[in-house]
Write a protein that holds these residues in place. Structure first.
Motif, PDB file in Angstrom:
ATOM      1  N   LEU A 188       0.826  -1.206   0.000  1.00 29.49           N
ATOM      2  CA  LEU A 188       0.000   0.000   0.000  1.00 29.49           C
ATOM      3  C   LEU A 188       0.863   1.260   0.000  1.00 29.49           C
ATOM      4  O   LEU A 188       0.613   2.195  -0.761  1.00 29.49           O
ATOM      5  CB  LEU A 188      -0.926  -0.016   1.221  1.00 29.49           C
ATOM      6  CG  LEU A 188      -1.861   1.165   1.373  1.00 29.49           C
ATOM      7  CD1 LEU A 188      -2.856   1.230   0.218  1.00 29.49           C
ATOM      8  CD2 LEU A 188      -2.599   1.085   2.705  1.00 29.49           C
ATOM      9  N   SER A 238       0.907   3.750  -3.145  1.00 26.88           N
ATOM     10  CA  SER A 238       0.285   5.035  -2.817  1.00 26.88           C
ATOM     11  C   SER A 238       1.254   6.191  -3.018  1.00 26.88           C
ATOM     12  O   SER A 238       0.870   7.252  -3.525  1.00 26.88           O
ATOM     13  CB  SER A 238      -0.232   5.025  -1.379  1.00 26.88           C
ATOM     14  OG  SER A 238      -1.239   4.045  -1.228  1.00 26.88           O
ATOM     15  N   GLN A 239       2.508   6.000  -2.636  1.00 26.31           N
ATOM     16  CA  GLN A 239       3.490   7.068  -2.792  1.00 26.31           C
ATOM     17  C   GLN A 239       3.762   7.390  -4.265  1.00 26.31           C
ATOM     18  O   GLN A 239       4.239   8.479  -4.566  1.00 26.31           O
ATOM     19  CB  GLN A 239       4.793   6.706  -2.077  1.00 26.31           C
ATOM     20  CG  GLN A 239       4.656   6.760  -0.573  1.00 26.31           C
ATOM     21  CD  GLN A 239       5.924   6.361   0.156  1.00 26.31           C
ATOM     22  OE1 GLN A 239       6.790   5.676  -0.373  1.00 26.31           O
ATOM     23  NE2 GLN A 239       6.015   6.761   1.417  1.00 26.31           N
ATOM     24  N   GLU A 283       1.342   7.492  -6.514  1.00 26.63           N
ATOM     25  CA  GLU A 283       0.125   8.081  -7.081  1.00 26.63           C
ATOM     26  C   GLU A 283       0.285   9.582  -7.294  1.00 26.63           C
ATOM     27  O   GLU A 283       0.938  10.278  -6.519  1.00 26.63           O
ATOM     28  CB  GLU A 283      -1.058   7.852  -6.144  1.00 26.63           C
ATOM     29  CG  GLU A 283      -1.578   6.454  -6.127  1.00 26.63           C
ATOM     30  CD  GLU A 283      -2.774   6.328  -5.210  1.00 26.63           C
ATOM     31  OE1 GLU A 283      -3.762   7.053  -5.413  1.00 26.63           O
ATOM     32  OE2 GLU A 283      -2.711   5.486  -4.291  1.00 26.63           O
ATOM     33  N   CYS A 298       0.025  12.580  -4.398  1.00 26.64           N
ATOM     34  CA  CYS A 298       0.433  12.134  -3.064  1.00 26.64           C
ATOM     35  C   CYS A 298       1.693  12.881  -2.639  1.00 26.64           C
ATOM     36  O   CYS A 298       2.735  12.797  -3.287  1.00 26.64           O
ATOM     37  CB  CYS A 298       0.698  10.629  -3.051  1.00 26.64           C
ATOM     38  SG  CYS A 298       1.182  10.010  -1.421  1.00 26.64           S
ATOM     39  N   TYR A 323       2.876   9.489   2.335  1.00 29.36           N
ATOM     40  CA  TYR A 323       2.021   8.367   2.728  1.00 29.36           C
ATOM     41  C   TYR A 323       2.861   7.442   3.604  1.00 29.36           C
ATOM     42  O   TYR A 323       3.829   6.850   3.141  1.00 29.36           O
ATOM     43  CB  TYR A 323       1.523   7.598   1.496  1.00 29.36           C
ATOM     44  CG  TYR A 323       0.312   6.754   1.785  1.00 29.36           C
ATOM     45  CD1 TYR A 323      -0.967   7.226   1.514  1.00 29.36           C
ATOM     46  CD2 TYR A 323       0.442   5.490   2.363  1.00 29.36           C
ATOM     47  CE1 TYR A 323      -2.086   6.458   1.785  1.00 29.36           C
ATOM     48  CE2 TYR A 323      -0.670   4.725   2.647  1.00 29.36           C
ATOM     49  CZ  TYR A 323      -1.926   5.207   2.356  1.00 29.36           C
ATOM     50  OH  TYR A 323      -3.041   4.447   2.631  1.00 29.36           O
ATOM     51  N   GLU A 346      -1.227  10.486   5.847  1.00 25.81           N
ATOM     52  CA  GLU A 346      -1.116  10.762   4.424  1.00 25.81           C
ATOM     53  C   GLU A 346      -1.435  12.221   4.147  1.00 25.81           C
ATOM     54  O   GLU A 346      -2.177  12.852   4.894  1.00 25.81           O
ATOM     55  CB  GLU A 346      -2.049   9.854   3.628  1.00 25.81           C
ATOM     56  CG  GLU A 346      -3.492   9.909   4.086  1.00 25.81           C
ATOM     57  CD  GLU A 346      -4.322   8.802   3.507  1.00 25.81           C
ATOM     58  OE1 GLU A 346      -4.538   8.800   2.281  1.00 25.81           O
ATOM     59  OE2 GLU A 346      -4.762   7.933   4.276  1.00 25.81           O
ATOM     60  N   TRP A 402      -2.269  14.771   0.678  1.00 24.28           N
ATOM     61  CA  TRP A 402      -2.567  14.854  -0.748  1.00 24.28           C
ATOM     62  C   TRP A 402      -2.662  16.314  -1.166  1.00 24.28           C
ATOM     63  O   TRP A 402      -3.051  17.170  -0.371  1.00 24.28           O
ATOM     64  CB  TRP A 402      -3.878  14.123  -1.051  1.00 24.28           C
ATOM     65  CG  TRP A 402      -3.803  12.677  -0.685  1.00 24.28           C
ATOM     66  CD1 TRP A 402      -4.057  12.127   0.540  1.00 24.28           C
ATOM     67  CD2 TRP A 402      -3.372  11.606  -1.513  1.00 24.28           C
ATOM     68  NE1 TRP A 402      -3.830  10.769   0.512  1.00 24.28           N
ATOM     69  CE2 TRP A 402      -3.412  10.420  -0.737  1.00 24.28           C
ATOM     70  CE3 TRP A 402      -2.978  11.509  -2.841  1.00 24.28           C
ATOM     71  CZ2 TRP A 402      -3.069   9.173  -1.245  1.00 24.28           C
ATOM     72  CZ3 TRP A 402      -2.640  10.264  -3.351  1.00 24.28           C
ATOM     73  CH2 TRP A 402      -2.678   9.121  -2.558  1.00 24.28           C
ATOM     74  N   HIS A 440      -7.511   7.984  -4.895  1.00 29.76           N
ATOM     75  CA  HIS A 440      -6.760   6.963  -4.148  1.00 29.76           C
ATOM     76  C   HIS A 440      -7.707   5.905  -3.586  1.00 29.76           C
ATOM     77  O   HIS A 440      -7.409   4.707  -3.620  1.00 29.76           O
ATOM     78  CB  HIS A 440      -5.976   7.635  -3.020  1.00 29.76           C
ATOM     79  CG  HIS A 440      -5.407   6.709  -2.009  1.00 29.76           C
ATOM     80  ND1 HIS A 440      -4.403   5.812  -2.288  1.00 29.76           N
ATOM     81  CD2 HIS A 440      -5.717   6.542  -0.686  1.00 29.76           C
ATOM     82  CE1 HIS A 440      -4.113   5.133  -1.191  1.00 29.76           C
ATOM     83  NE2 HIS A 440      -4.895   5.556  -0.217  1.00 29.76           N
ATOM     84  N   THR A 444      -8.436   2.998  -5.974  1.00 28.48           N
ATOM     85  CA  THR A 444      -7.364   2.159  -6.527  1.00 28.48           C
ATOM     86  C   THR A 444      -7.470   0.727  -6.006  1.00 28.48           C
ATOM     87  O   THR A 444      -7.937   0.491  -4.891  1.00 28.48           O
ATOM     88  CB  THR A 444      -5.974   2.721  -6.147  1.00 28.48           C
ATOM     89  OG1 THR A 444      -5.852   2.739  -4.712  1.00 28.48           O
ATOM     90  CG2 THR A 444      -5.756   4.115  -6.717  1.00 28.48           C
ATOM     91  N   PHE A 476      -5.659   0.121  -2.603  1.00 27.48           N
ATOM     92  CA  PHE A 476      -6.373   0.632  -1.426  1.00 27.48           C
ATOM     93  C   PHE A 476      -7.536  -0.286  -1.078  1.00 27.48           C
ATOM     94  O   PHE A 476      -7.734  -0.653   0.077  1.00 27.48           O
ATOM     95  CB  PHE A 476      -6.868   2.060  -1.657  1.00 27.48           C
ATOM     96  CG  PHE A 476      -7.627   2.598  -0.467  1.00 27.48           C
ATOM     97  CD1 PHE A 476      -6.963   3.084   0.639  1.00 27.48           C
ATOM     98  CD2 PHE A 476      -9.012   2.580  -0.451  1.00 27.48           C
ATOM     99  CE1 PHE A 476      -7.652   3.540   1.731  1.00 27.48           C
ATOM    100  CE2 PHE A 476      -9.721   3.043   0.647  1.00 27.48           C
ATOM    101  CZ  PHE A 476      -9.051   3.528   1.730  1.00 27.48           C
TER     102      PHE A 476
END
Length: 72
Positions: free
Chosen positions: A21, A25-26, A28, A31, A34, A50, A52, A61, A64, A67
């Motif tokens: 994750l 996520s990092q 995306e 971002c 995260y 996190e 954004w 996010h 996704t 997630f």
């Protein structure tokens, strides 16, 4: 910020999914940061921090696959 309490017999599984994750996520768009922290005193306790650029990136996010898998 979000907090999740894992079942004690699933801590290693959660740790595995948390690493994925974070990695995805990092990457995306939008971002800024995260991170997931595990409480040393209570290893079932995980906290996500996190940031954004805008709300729309956070909402994207939530859609996704990584997630959705993590929260299942």
């Amino acid at each position: 910020m979000a907090r999740k309490i894992a079942k004690s017999d699933r801590v290693f599984e959660v740790q595995f999914f948390v690493k994925i994750l974070i990695e995805y996520s990092q990457r995306e768009s939008g971002c800024l940061q995260y991170h997931v922290f595990q409480n040393w005193d209570e290893p079932t306790d995980f906290t996500t921090l996190e940031e954004w650029i805008e709300q729309e990136f956070l909402e994207a996010h939530f859609q996704t696959p990584h997630f959705k898998t993590a929260i299942a």
